[in-house]
Design a protein around this motif. Structure first.
Motif, PDB file in Angstrom:
ATOM      1  N   THR A  93       5.547   9.403  -4.888  1.00 24.88           N
ATOM      2  CA  THR A  93       6.787   8.848  -3.989  1.00 24.88           C
ATOM      3  C   THR A  93       6.383   9.029  -2.597  1.00 24.88           C
ATOM      4  N   PHE A  94       6.632   8.234  -1.812  1.00 24.95           N
ATOM      5  CA  PHE A  94       6.156   8.365  -0.347  1.00 24.95           C
ATOM      6  C   PHE A  94       7.452   9.436   0.287  1.00 24.95           C
ATOM      7  N   ILE A 109      -5.712   0.760   4.827  1.00 25.11           N
ATOM      8  CA  ILE A 109      -5.709  -0.435   4.385  1.00 25.11           C
ATOM      9  C   ILE A 109      -4.518  -0.221   3.040  1.00 25.11           C
ATOM     10  N   LEU A 110      -3.627  -1.284   3.301  1.00 26.97           N
ATOM     11  CA  LEU A 110      -2.690  -1.078   2.116  1.00 26.97           C
ATOM     12  C   LEU A 110      -2.730  -2.267   1.170  1.00 26.97           C
ATOM     13  N   ASP A 128      -8.200   4.761  -2.861  1.00 25.15           N
ATOM     14  CA  ASP A 128      -8.067   6.506  -2.821  1.00 25.15           C
ATOM     15  C   ASP A 128      -6.735   6.919  -3.032  1.00 25.15           C
ATOM     16  N   GLU A 129      -5.779   6.351  -3.162  1.00 23.71           N
ATOM     17  CA  GLU A 129      -4.275   6.816  -3.534  1.00 23.71           C
ATOM     18  C   GLU A 129      -3.208   5.821  -3.882  1.00 23.71           C
ATOM     19  N   GLU A 130      -2.300   5.937  -4.660  1.00 21.23           N
ATOM     20  CA  GLU A 130      -1.309   5.026  -5.106  1.00 21.23           C
ATOM     21  C   GLU A 130       0.067   5.724  -4.452  1.00 21.23           C
ATOM     22  N   ILE A 131       0.744   4.811  -3.674  1.00 20.32           N
ATOM     23  CA  ILE A 131       2.155   5.391  -3.253  1.00 20.32           C
ATOM     24  C   ILE A 131       3.011   4.359  -3.776  1.00 20.32           C
ATOM     25  N   VAL A 148       5.802   1.863   4.695  1.00 22.46           N
ATOM     26  CA  VAL A 148       4.959   2.678   4.839  1.00 22.46           C
ATOM     27  C   VAL A 148       4.438   2.338   6.404  1.00 22.46           C
ATOM     28  N   THR A 149       3.960   0.964   6.543  1.00 25.07           N
ATOM     29  CA  THR A 149       3.409   0.843   8.030  1.00 25.07           C
ATOM     30  C   THR A 149       4.421   1.407   9.015  1.00 25.07           C
TER      31      THR A 149
END
Ligand SMILES: C[S@@+](CC[C@H](N)C(=O)[O-])C[C@H]1O[C@@H](n2cnc3c(N)ncnc32)[C@H](O)[C@@H]1O
Length: 263
Positions: A93-94, A109-110, A128-131, A148-149
């Motif tokens: 979770t962000f 990069i999303l 690299d990661e999952e959000i 997120v941006t």
């Protein structure tokens, strides 16, 4: 900072990116935000990006190959590996801490999924990661990527006029923000707390800190458990002791005003 979004809906993303604070920061050259159409990287006539899931089940899965081609094209354009995040309900979770960490990158990069999600092999090779935006399911990753941006880019130096703009806000130091008021002094019979009109900056600062701590304790005990208020100087120790004695009074006042609202 440069943020590239891989999506099936680039026009929607680019329209949002061109507006308001993010749009102005792009004009100033502080940010470069770009959404890329994954369909442009298909090799079939129909520009199809999805197919049925192996093993059966509902819906369609976004295939690895168009995503991979799109991702490679963006990496080539950047000229190196860019930290790649897949927007996913299965991710971490962000939080504001993630926003601070990602805002230090030059490139990001999303990847936005759609349908039932994306082929795991693309995730294994490129991500690299999952959000996740939270414990719920969206129809696509676009809203999550926009959130997120926005949260990341506003922390990039120069995007907001001063760092004080975000350092005072909720979650920056683990606390929720204090209540804010603007003109008029009385609205619908409710007056602005007198301390805010006193002109005494020390008292205003103390009131705001207290409201922040109490609001966090009241609404988000999970966050409150983790905060460590500064407690080195005599003034800091005194403030913490006063908070303890004022907490019961605050809770009493709050339950009183909640009861009034119910009547
Ligand atoms: C309908 S969802 C797929 C959900 C997937 N089948 C699952 O159960 O985990 C389609 C896309 O929306 C995005 N998405 C959905 N919920 C999200 C969330 N909470 N946070 C970030 N992205 C999300 C992801 O990119 C996902 O691939």
């Amino acid at each position: 900072m440069r943020v590239d979004v891989l999506t099936l809906f680039p026009d929607t993303m680019n329209a949002i990116f061109g507006e308001s604070i993010l749009g102005r920061a792009q004009k100033k050259g502080i940010l470069h935000l770009e959404a890329h159409q994954i369909r442009d990287y298909t090799t079939n006539k129909q520009n199809q990006v999805d197919d049925y899931p192996y093993g059966g089940g509902q819906g369609a899965i976004m295939q690895a190959d168009p995503l991979y081609r799109c991702w490679c094209a963006v990496q080539d354009d950047i000229g190196g590996h860019a930290h790649t995040v897949y927007m996913s309900p299965c991710g971490k979770t962000f939080t504001e801490e993630d926003a601070k960490r990602l805002a230090k990158l030059d490139n990001l990069i999303l990847v936005c999924g759609h349908y039932e999600g994306i082929d795991q092999r693309f995730i294994d090779e490129c991500v690299d990661e999952e959000i996740s935006l939270g414990d719920f399911v969206l129809t696509g990753g676009e809203l999550a990527a926009m959130a997120v941006t926005d949260a990341v880019c506003r922390l990039v130096p120069g995007v907001l006029s001063e760092s004080a703009c975000y350092e005072d806000e909720s979650h920056w130091n683990g606390l929720l923000e204090y209540p804010q008021y603007s003109r008029p002094e009385v609205w619908h019979g409710m007056a602005v707390p007198p301390v805010l009109l006193s002109g005494n900056h020390q008292m205003v600062d103390r009131w705001r800190k207290k409201q922040s701590v109490f609001r966090t304790r009241e609404r988000r005990p999970d966050l409150a458990e983790r905060i460590q208020l500064p407690h080195k100087t005599r003034a800091e120790k005194k403030f913490i002791a006063e908070l303890e004695s004022e907490w019961e009074e605050y809770k009493h006042e709050r339950s009183h005003s909640d009861a009034e609202k119910m009547d």
